[in-house]
Scaffold this active site. Sequence first.
Site, PDB file in Angstrom:
ATOM      1  N   ARG A  12      26.746  31.031  14.009  1.00 16.96           N
ATOM      2  CA  ARG A  12      28.033  31.545  14.438  1.00 16.96           C
ATOM      3  C   ARG A  12      28.308  31.220  15.779  1.00 16.96           C
ATOM      4  O   ARG A  12      29.579  31.034  15.926  1.00 16.96           O
ATOM      5  CB  ARG A  12      27.830  33.341  14.383  1.00 16.96           C
ATOM      6  CG  ARG A  12      27.585  33.875  12.893  1.00 16.96           C
ATOM      7  CD  ARG A  12      28.628  33.332  11.891  1.00 16.96           C
ATOM      8  NE  ARG A  12      28.380  34.068  10.632  1.00 16.96           N
ATOM      9  CZ  ARG A  12      27.151  33.508   9.619  1.00 16.96           C
ATOM     10  NH1 ARG A  12      26.577  32.460   9.879  1.00 16.96           N
ATOM     11  NH2 ARG A  12      27.019  34.165   8.585  1.00 16.96           N
ATOM     12  N   SER A  26      29.874  24.067  34.071  1.00 23.71           N
ATOM     13  CA  SER A  26      28.516  23.589  34.296  1.00 23.71           C
ATOM     14  C   SER A  26      27.646  24.523  33.271  1.00 23.71           C
ATOM     15  O   SER A  26      27.868  25.556  33.192  1.00 23.71           O
ATOM     16  CB  SER A  26      27.933  23.688  35.517  1.00 23.71           C
ATOM     17  OG  SER A  26      26.419  23.131  35.648  1.00 23.71           O
ATOM     18  N   GLU A  80      29.691  27.595  15.320  1.00 22.59           N
ATOM     19  CA  GLU A  80      31.032  27.710  14.719  1.00 22.59           C
ATOM     20  C   GLU A  80      31.954  28.128  15.773  1.00 22.59           C
ATOM     21  O   GLU A  80      33.177  27.585  15.814  1.00 22.59           O
ATOM     22  CB  GLU A  80      31.091  28.747  13.708  1.00 22.59           C
ATOM     23  CG  GLU A  80      32.173  29.044  12.820  1.00 22.59           C
ATOM     24  CD  GLU A  80      32.261  29.827  11.683  1.00 22.59           C
ATOM     25  OE1 GLU A  80      31.377  29.597  10.724  1.00 22.59           O
ATOM     26  OE2 GLU A  80      32.805  31.109  12.125  1.00 22.59           O
TER      27      GLU A  80
END
Lengths: 146, 146, 146, 146, 146, 146, 146, 146, 146, 146
Positions: free
Chosen positions: I87, I113, I90
């Site tokens: 997830r 960063s 995604e």
Amino acid sequence: MNKVEMHHTIMAAKARKEMTWDHLSELVRKAPVWLASVCYGMNSASPDVAARICEVLELGEDVAIAMTEFPVKSWEKTVPQDPLIYRLYEVVGVYGPTLKDVIQEKFGDGIMSAIDFSMHVEKIEDPKGDRVLLTLNGKFLPYRSW
Amino acid sequence: MNKVEMHHTIMAAKARKEMTWDHLSELVRKAPVWLASVCYGMNSASPDVAARICEVLELGEDVAIAMTEFPVKSWEKTVPQDPLIYRLYEVVGVYGPTLKDVIQEKFGDGIMSAIDFSMHVEKIEDPKGDRVLLTLNGKFLPYRSW
Amino acid sequence: MNKVEMHHTIMAAKARKEMTWDHLSELVRKAPVWLASVCYGMNSASPDVAARICEVLELGEDVAIAMTEFPVKSWEKTVPQDPLIYRLYEVVGVYGPTLKDVIQEKFGDGIMSAIDFSMHVEKIEDPKGDRVLLTLNGKFLPYRSW
Amino acid sequence: MNKVEMHHTIMAAKARKEMTWDHLSELVRKAPVWLASVCYGMNSASPDVAARICEVLELGEDVAIAMTEFPVKSWEKTVPQDPLIYRLYEVVGVYGPTLKDVIQEKFGDGIMSAIDFSMHVEKIEDPKGDRVLLTLNGKFLPYRSW
Amino acid sequence: MNKVEMHHTIMAAKARKEMTWDHLSELVRKAPVWLASVCYGMNSASPDVAARICEVLELGEDVAIAMTEFPVKSWEKTVPQDPLIYRLYEVVGVYGPTLKDVIQEKFGDGIMSAIDFSMHVEKIEDPKGDRVLLTLNGKFLPYRSW
Amino acid sequence: MNKVEMHHTIMAAKARKEMTWDHLSELVRKAPVWLASVCYGMNSASPDVAARICEVLELGEDVAIAMTEFPVKSWEKTVPQDPLIYRLYEVVGVYGPTLKDVIQEKFGDGIMSAIDFSMHVEKIEDPKGDRVLLTLNGKFLPYRSW
Amino acid sequence: MNKVEMHHTIMAAKARKEMTWDHLSELVRKAPVWLASVCYGMNSASPDVAARICEVLELGEDVAIAMTEFPVKSWEKTVPQDPLIYRLYEVVGVYGPTLKDVIQEKFGDGIMSAIDFSMHVEKIEDPKGDRVLLTLNGKFLPYRSW
Amino acid sequence: MNKVEMHHTIMAAKARKEMTWDHLSELVRKAPVWLASVCYGMNSASPDVAARICEVLELGEDVAIAMTEFPVKSWEKTVPQDPLIYRLYEVVGVYGPTLKDVIQEKFGDGIMSAIDFSMHVEKIEDPKGDRVLLTLNGKFLPYRSW
Amino acid sequence: MNKVEMHHTIMAAKARKEMTWDHLSELVRKAPVWLASVCYGMNSASPDVAARICEVLELGEDVAIAMTEFPVKSWEKTVPQDPLIYRLYEVVGVYGPTLKDVIQEKFGDGIMSAIDFSMHVEKIEDPKGDRVLLTLNGKFLPYRSW
Amino acid sequence: MNKVEMHHTIMAAKARKEMTWDHLSELVRKAPVWLASVCYGMNSASPDVAARICEVLELGEDVAIAMTEFPVKSWEKTVPQDPLIYRLYEVVGVYGPTLKDVIQEKFGDGIMSAIDFSMHVEKIEDPKGDRVLLTLNGKFLPYRSW
């Protein structure tokens, strides 16, 4: 005991007792697919369910503890190769955009959950050849704006 | 007219007429998922079904002919990315070996066909959140020796 | 005993007895390719066939039991590398769309089953160099609408 | 005219004349699979065969010239996705090592050529479902030491 | 004894005896590249050649038997990484279409066999830096129609 | 004019004039493989060689300029698929570690350059089937410490 | 002793003696990066340098012999994942075509050798944050025609 | 104007004016590698630098605006294929773990930045063959705990 | 003791003492996510923090030493498969270009960063279902010209 | 109008009006990240929000309609390459298993939803360098048994 060792210990006990998933399901009062997924190490069980499975299969507490651990879900082949599993992958490839359209037309923009989810396998006898009935039941999760 | 052009022509007509898959299904007397897969170019229709679809959507004969052609089935992303389709891929990954075991225990060594196959989507209303019910029905094909 | 151990046990016995697949085929009354695929762990045998193989090769019951288990079919190299196997992959790549067209023109929209399927290898002697004759025989499965 | 344009020109003419591969085969006196592979741009034809095909399909000389050019053979999907072609890939995956063993036991260390090679498709009518008979005939090439 | 164990046994004996491939070649009367490929497990030797190699290297009969077995040819990295081997891969990538054109213009539509094939390495001394001369000699196999 | 357009312009002129690589080689006094690689856009030519090629093929100065540009070398298929090119890839896969051993035994730790490099194709007539002789000549580059 | 075992034996000795690469460099009179690459098994050392390293680290002759062997260079991740190494990969991706243009404009058509090559790491102290200075020095190899 | 169009417009102007990166660098007072990376669309320029470049190359304001846009950095080949760029990739593969060890021993746990970073190319003339000197200068970023 | 062994030793001690990451965080005075990443072997700890962790969990000095070593960061699956981790992947895929635009509009051309970085997990109780609040805090690094 | 055309139309209008995401957010009363994701075609907007965006940016109704369509979410690079996006991918790779452990310890077996989800970007000014604060807020979805 890790999930791999747990899996093999359970499968050996299941074979020794000639227990089917359907019979285990009746004794433990959970669905066969979910029970099998726990025994394959892909879902965790609550302590009492784990205890019931181990009682039925006459397995030790270490197996029950391993069942309650939260699994890391993983599969080796990105594109599955075993024909039974590949056919399901093919269905997702061939019908994926179709299902997206049909589901979203019915429900709005969102997805079918694979977490708040259940699945069942049934055998439909048919003189022209028996049929597999696979039922997937997942909560619809709508996209929300913010 | 190739399958891609056919798809876009149909989708435009369907939007113009504000037709849903369910309504088209009633008018054409075929299931919504199958109808949608024909319109996405992933299945071929018989000439009479193609004609009925084109009549309802007021489309020309070139669309009907394109619908009857045998498609080359293909999908671009080996691992799907759209969340709705990925969740189905995840189900195949997580539950694939489980399903293989449960199906083969019930039916013997073999597979569930993705060709002699049908699929349906239903909406189950639920106050805690509606649910998607997906039903797959495939012929069991046993391995045979020779 | 798992399929890998079973395979090596059978191959060792076959070498020790200097048995060819053709000879084993005559003794067990099953085709050489199918027999070999069982011994490579890619197909399961019925208990009586497994018993006949083990009798001929003088192997124990644990081997026979391993032969009856439903295999998980898998191959390591997505694109095969051994030249003999690669040539077959090349044939699928080069002639795949051609075969699809020729088969579907003859049979309609559908596929040739790889499950309800048999295969044979024959040697055709030829003074300009012997030839391999490979025969694949699979049931045609038509796509159906629903 | 390149091979892609040639392919579409031929397929359009073939559809216009309602010509099957079998009928074209009779008229041109070459096998249907080979003829189709030439028309798909995966094999080259000699000038006289190209001329015969173009005569039958009433196509111009530019098509005939394109047919005689040596093609660069290529396929887009490393693992094919169309179900008809995937089943052949699956056969290579599942039976590849089996075939290697059976062929090499019969012929010695070597391969079956995919170049000095022919292939045929036949339809076997069967009341339980017609069957596809696929025959591959390739020269055996032995490895030689030096 | 499998091919991996065979390889390490031979390499250890070769190092112990401070034998070069050139010297082994003279004693066994086979070319150095082919001999090395047998010792790397990528080609099989006939029983008498295997016996000669084992005699020269003072190795047991189990090594000779392993040499005569038909190898499964395989390589781990699809794109090789060792700089010496990568440079050869780069040559195939950079000059592949060029060689196809030059060879097919000279010979007609066909390929250079990698089975009926031999290869040699020579050192050309040069004050500006020695040069490697690699010679590949493969039978031309013409495509045939059917 | 970029390298792709240059390539097609040259190939068309070469076909129009029915010029072979061997004949072009004699007229331009450079080797056929190198000349072809320049015309495929994989090597750059010096201005005078580019001018000679354009003179022979009756091509304009824009083609000559394109030939002198430094190419970005690239190939589309990581694992080549055309059978002629794949066989060369297979040779690198099967014989790569063997060649590394034989070359480094002869020359020390280092590589054969693919830059300071030449290649030739010859046809060896043979009643049992003509043979392709491929010669690669590359400078040996030793690894140096620092 | 293979290169992996050699690597771990050296790293353990280096840690035990609290030796830095810089200090080892002074004692052995070779550059730190090259020394480290030998100890990581990615370069071979001459016998006398190997002996000096082993003397300094008080290691046995088997380690020295392993250091002189010609390594097969390989890396596991095609796209590196460790952040320090990924940043270098990113530099090659982002600046690759830029460097090709700048280098070839200065030197002509050719490459910078990765074999006749050296590399150094320096620390530049800076109140706003220290900086890493990486110097790569490789022989320019011009493409030559033939 | 997008970055691709900008790149080709700049390169055409640079060729027309026979300007080298070194000369452009003197006129614009920025380093050649950075300037080239801006012109390749892989870095953005401040408005005044963009204006100076466009003035020197006699390009319009649309080019200057395109230069100031923040680029999406991307490269097509995960493993580069052009030999000049591949050699740099090879250096990262072969020396990556070595550099990590040497840098982290000198600086502590952290990375060399690819953002706060500069790079230079120099030509070192050498009678045995000129050498490319590549200097990378990046800020060291230490990992911090929290 | 390597990082893998260290990880399992720590996790076993943590389970034995029924210690949560939150509780460990309070005792060691470092954030839970950072502490967990050290125990998973993905970050190094300073000697005093390592000592505090080992004191709390009653572990030996070898564990503390392993914690201070600089890890090689790596993950097995290029596209993660565990649903919780997928997830997040995604989110990066779906929102990556969006975040790039929003961040660069606010800060200028540069990156956030992943080294000078911290992360926290909080639980927000909610009657409609608890929520996970994930906070990432990274230094902005601007691209600089040179 | 498809999502790609919609995206470019919106971005052009946004640039023309010199509108920032923050300002658009105030005018439309939705969060900047969500608004940007709608404009990048990765989320759908309700008709009234789409109308408000188009009003502010002075765009036509076709853009508003395109915004309300349910997008197919997709990204081209499986492993992102733009440094800003790659750093987020790296965080998922490096901290994925850590986050899974910390989240599941706090919440039980389950995932953080990427659908019932929101995200915000804030700028934290800091004399040592500004910092990006990224907040992800997703509903926890527990696995359930059945």
